[in-house]
Design an enzyme around this catalytic site. Structure first.
Site, PDB file in Angstrom:
ATOM      1  CB  SER A 133       4.612   0.692  -4.403  1.00 34.01           C
ATOM      2  OG  SER A 133       5.109   0.159  -3.150  1.00 34.01           O
ATOM      3  CE1 TYR A 146      -0.235   2.658  -1.874  1.00 35.41           C
ATOM      4  CE2 TYR A 146       1.385   0.898  -1.512  1.00 35.41           C
ATOM      5  CZ  TYR A 146       1.114   2.222  -1.802  1.00 35.41           C
ATOM      6  OH  TYR A 146       2.117   3.000  -1.957  1.00 35.41           O
TER       7      TYR A 146
HETATM    8  N1  LIG Z   1       6.326   6.384   1.403  1.00 34.48           N
HETATM    9  C1  LIG Z   1       6.305   5.475   1.013  1.00 34.48           C
HETATM   10  O1  LIG Z   1       6.922   4.660   1.983  1.00 34.48           O
HETATM   11  C2  LIG Z   1       6.048   5.091  -0.287  1.00 34.48           C
HETATM   12  C3  LIG Z   1       6.530   3.702  -0.742  1.00 34.48           C
HETATM   13  C4  LIG Z   1       6.161   3.401  -2.398  1.00 34.48           C
HETATM   14  C5  LIG Z   1       5.358   4.193  -2.842  1.00 34.48           C
HETATM   15  N2  LIG Z   1       4.802   5.373  -2.210  1.00 34.48           N
HETATM   16  C6  LIG Z   1       4.013   6.215  -3.237  1.00 34.48           C
HETATM   17  O2  LIG Z   1       4.584   7.545  -3.345  1.00 34.48           O
HETATM   18  C7  LIG Z   1       3.638   8.381  -3.747  1.00 34.48           C
HETATM   19  C8  LIG Z   1       3.886   9.755  -3.053  1.00 34.48           C
HETATM   20  O3  LIG Z   1       3.641   9.379  -1.644  1.00 34.48           O
HETATM   21  P1  LIG Z   1       4.341   9.887  -0.374  1.00 34.48           P
HETATM   22  O4  LIG Z   1       5.232   8.745   0.416  1.00 34.48           O
HETATM   23  O5  LIG Z   1       5.123  11.146  -0.587  1.00 34.48           O
HETATM   24  O6  LIG Z   1       2.991  10.299   0.737  1.00 34.48           O
HETATM   25  P2  LIG Z   1       2.537  11.610   1.110  1.00 34.48           P
HETATM   26  O7  LIG Z   1       3.404  12.225   2.003  1.00 34.48           O
HETATM   27  O8  LIG Z   1       1.262  11.071   2.105  1.00 34.48           O
HETATM   28  O9  LIG Z   1       2.040  12.185  -0.096  1.00 34.48           O
HETATM   29  C9  LIG Z   1       0.923  11.855  -1.080  1.00 34.48           C
HETATM   30  C10 LIG Z   1       0.627  13.145  -1.817  1.00 34.48           C
HETATM   31  O10 LIG Z   1      -0.708  12.589  -2.702  1.00 34.48           O
HETATM   32  C11 LIG Z   1      -1.539  13.554  -2.442  1.00 34.48           C
HETATM   33  N3  LIG Z   1      -2.766  12.910  -2.767  1.00 34.48           N
HETATM   34  C12 LIG Z   1      -3.666  11.927  -2.263  1.00 34.48           C
HETATM   35  N4  LIG Z   1      -4.882  11.707  -2.763  1.00 34.48           N
HETATM   36  C13 LIG Z   1      -4.895  12.719  -3.714  1.00 34.48           C
HETATM   37  C14 LIG Z   1      -5.691  12.969  -5.068  1.00 34.48           C
HETATM   38  N5  LIG Z   1      -6.883  12.503  -4.987  1.00 34.48           N
HETATM   39  N6  LIG Z   1      -5.436  14.152  -5.574  1.00 34.48           N
HETATM   40  C15 LIG Z   1      -4.453  14.539  -5.715  1.00 34.48           C
HETATM   41  N7  LIG Z   1      -3.451  14.500  -4.671  1.00 34.48           N
HETATM   42  C16 LIG Z   1      -3.590  13.472  -3.944  1.00 34.48           C
HETATM   43  C17 LIG Z   1      -1.530  14.112  -1.039  1.00 34.48           C
HETATM   44  O11 LIG Z   1      -2.174  15.295  -0.960  1.00 34.48           O
HETATM   45  P3  LIG Z   1      -3.057  15.497   0.295  1.00 34.48           P
HETATM   46  O12 LIG Z   1      -2.183  16.135   1.122  1.00 34.48           O
HETATM   47  O13 LIG Z   1      -3.975  16.574  -0.250  1.00 34.48           O
HETATM   48  O14 LIG Z   1      -3.736  14.432   0.871  1.00 34.48           O
HETATM   49  C18 LIG Z   1      -0.073  14.079  -0.948  1.00 34.48           C
HETATM   50  O15 LIG Z   1       0.247  15.265  -1.461  1.00 34.48           O
HETATM   51  C19 LIG Z   1       2.311   7.692  -3.631  1.00 34.48           C
HETATM   52  O16 LIG Z   1       1.835   7.441  -4.834  1.00 34.48           O
HETATM   53  C20 LIG Z   1       2.614   6.345  -2.749  1.00 34.48           C
HETATM   54  O17 LIG Z   1       1.949   4.991  -3.146  1.00 34.48           O
HETATM   55  C21 LIG Z   1       5.246   5.787  -1.238  1.00 34.48           C
END
Ligand SMILES: NC(=O)c1ccc[n+]([C@@H]2O[C@H](COP(=O)([O-])OP(=O)(O)OC[C@H]3O[C@@H](n4cnc5c(N)ncnc54)[C@H](OP(=O)(O)O)[C@@H]3O)[C@@H](O)[C@H]2O)c1
Length: 275
Positions: A133, A146
């Site tokens: 991130s 985080y």
């Molecule tokens: N969205 C943003 O603004 C943003 C910005 C910077 C970085 N990121 C990073 O991008 C990555 C993806 O996030 P996203 O934005 O796509 O959010 P998201 O839509 O909430 O997706 C997160 C995914 O991670 C899974 N997850 C959470 N805990 C887990 C575990 N213990 N084992 C396996 N899977 C797990 C969730 O599964 P469940 O459905 O089972 O909970 C979901 O599939 C993350 O690492 C996040 O930190 C996001």
């Protein structure tokens, strides 16, 4: 066919990346904590769906076993969530579980799949992608857990690259705000934080965060598919980049953090978060 395993494909960036990698010729092992969450993915010979919880060693081991017949050359460590809350109110167990998922889980998955990637990929052909991130490069208030987890992800990626990077390129993805489920999950992970904050100086800033910043990604963030496109493009390059900075906010934030005097940067952050 070359295969890539992606963690956290139930929603968001992981889900979008499954489609994008398949579109560009990869076979994809889509994984999620609950396999049912993957049931609506279009079926095909280029898709395998598995259950994988990065905090559960048994599911990691079973996933490695289930991939042993594939030419698995890439791993995308995408699974993660955001634990918010001012450090003064953050419970140690909240910090522990944040690190357990975003850091230790990512490490465990990487370690488990490395032998298979080594076996399947020619020199320089494998890919290990850590989705970090912008908050792996700078910190914002009320997100200490985080911030710490994503700084650790960057450190793990940079160390791994020093150790195996000539053999298997390691890519760090540094997104800003992306339109995904992330902000809904984040509010769930708060638990009773708003109640805990009552009568403290954090009540107003948390309330402000809830009202304003929750909508930030929806209004200003990049779409998950655009983010996935950038990740897939990096993975598909013959010589992949070490870092993929995703979004103008990530680029601008990192630039400001590097160039502004720290006191100015801190003053700006405190003002933005009403601290
Ligand atoms: N969205 C943003 O603004 C943003 C910005 C910077 C970085 N990121 C990073 O991008 C990555 C993806 O996030 P996203 O934005 O796509 O959010 P998201 O839509 O909430 O997706 C997160 C995914 O991670 C899974 N997850 C959470 N805990 C887990 C575990 N213990 N084992 C396996 N899977 C797990 C969730 O599964 P469940 O459905 O089972 O909970 C979901 O599939 C993350 O690492 C996040 O930190 C996001």
């Amino acid at each position: 066919m070359k295969w890539a395993l992606v963690t956290g494909c139930s929603t968001g960036i992981g889900r979008a990346l499954v489609a994008e990698l398949r579109r560009t010729g990869w076979g994809v092992v889509a994984t999620a904590r609950k396999e049912e969450a993957l049931a609506d993915l279009p079926k095909g010979p280029d898709l395998r769906c598995l259950s994988l919880d990065v905090t559960n060693p048994g599911t990691i081991e079973a996933a490695v076993e289930a991939c042993s017949d594939l030419e698995l050359t890439a791993l995308v460590n995408n699974a993660g969530y955001g634990q918010m809350g001012p450090l003064e109110l953050l419970k140690p167990e909240e910090l522990r579980f944040q690190l357990e998922t975003n850091v230790v889980g990512l490490h465990a998955v990487t370690q488990a799949f490395l032998p298979l990637i080594r076996k399947s990929a020619k020199l320089g052909e494998g890919r290990i992608v850590h989705v970090a991130s912008v908050l792996g490069r700078l910190s914002i208030p009320m997100a200490g857990a985080y911030n710490a987890s994503k700084h650790a992800v960057v450190a793990l990626a940079e160390t791994l690259r020093l150790e195996i990077g000539r053999e298997i390129p390691v890519i760090v993805v540094e997104p800003g705000a992306i339109q995904t489920e992330f902000r809904n999950t984040l509010v769930n992970a708060w638990g009773d934080l708003p109640q805990r904050a009552e009568g403290t100086p954090y009540f107003e800033p948390i309330d402000h965060y809830r009202r304003k910043r929750e909508n930030f990604a929806a209004q200003h963030g990049m779409t998950a598919i655009d983010c996935a496109r950038l990740i897939a493009r990096a993975m598909n390059k013959r010589r992949p980049p070490r870092r993929v900075i995703v979004g103008r906010d990530s680029r601008l934030g990192q630039w400001a953090h590097r160039l502004l005097p720290m006191a100015w940067f801190e003053a700006f952050m405190r003002r933005s978060y009403r601290l």
